[in-house]
Write a protein that holds these residues in place. Sequence first.
Motif, PDB file in Angstrom:
ATOM      1  N   ARG A 142       6.013  41.937  40.195  1.00 35.78           N
ATOM      2  CA  ARG A 142       5.122  40.752  40.293  1.00 35.78           C
ATOM      3  C   ARG A 142       5.643  39.743  41.326  1.00 35.78           C
ATOM      4  NH1 ARG A 142       5.157  40.606  34.421  1.00 35.78           N
ATOM      5  NH2 ARG A 142       3.139  41.212  33.808  1.00 35.78           N
ATOM      6  N   GLY A 175       3.702  40.877  44.421  1.00 32.27           N
ATOM      7  CA  GLY A 175       2.224  40.949  44.307  1.00 32.27           C
ATOM      8  C   GLY A 175       1.835  42.070  43.294  1.00 32.27           C
ATOM      9  N   GLU A 189       0.195  44.063  40.174  1.00 33.13           N
ATOM     10  CA  GLU A 189      -0.651  43.615  38.890  1.00 33.13           C
ATOM     11  C   GLU A 189      -0.896  44.563  38.284  1.00 33.13           C
ATOM     12  OE1 GLU A 189      -4.372  41.869  40.608  1.00 33.13           O
ATOM     13  OE2 GLU A 189      -3.433  40.397  41.588  1.00 33.13           O
ATOM     14  N   PRO A 198       1.556  46.455  46.707  1.00 39.02           N
ATOM     15  CA  PRO A 198       1.175  45.956  47.904  1.00 39.02           C
ATOM     16  C   PRO A 198       0.148  47.027  48.470  1.00 39.02           C
ATOM     17  CG  PRO A 198       3.553  46.175  48.119  1.00 39.02           C
ATOM     18  CD  PRO A 198       2.995  46.938  46.808  1.00 39.02           C
TER      19      PRO A 198
END
Length: 141
Positions: free
Chosen positions: A103, A106, A108, A129
């Motif tokens: 996380r 980035g 999710e 990413p």
Amino acid sequence: MDNVGIVVEDLGAAIEFFRELGLELEGRSAVEGEWAGRVTGLGDQRVEIAMMRTPDGYGRLELSRFLEPAVVADHRQAPVNALGYLRVMFAVDDLDETLDRLRAHGAEIVGGEVVRYEDAYRFCYVRGPEGILIGLAEELA
């Protein structure tokens, strides 16, 4: 199998993301020239690559950033049922801890949740990413 290739725009961010999964950077280099274009069918090309090795030493992931020719298609946000490359699945010891680390880069969770399959596994798909899709699986003991 020697390696799986993923084309990215930000090579540095992709390297750091896969380092968080425990892959080791084996090396970075430029691949260019007419000979390389004959292999790919792209003609004269310039590509920056990074080879990442899995912790067991057997698998490798080749991250490529094309400088020339320009990228012509973008499949990063394709859903998991799209034709072609889908994802790479990684076995992890602690799924929650791995997700916490990813996380920060980035990542999710696709669908927003970790799913349990009986008393055998916990799974999830993650977008990293640039929307790179990977799978994570924790075997339950």
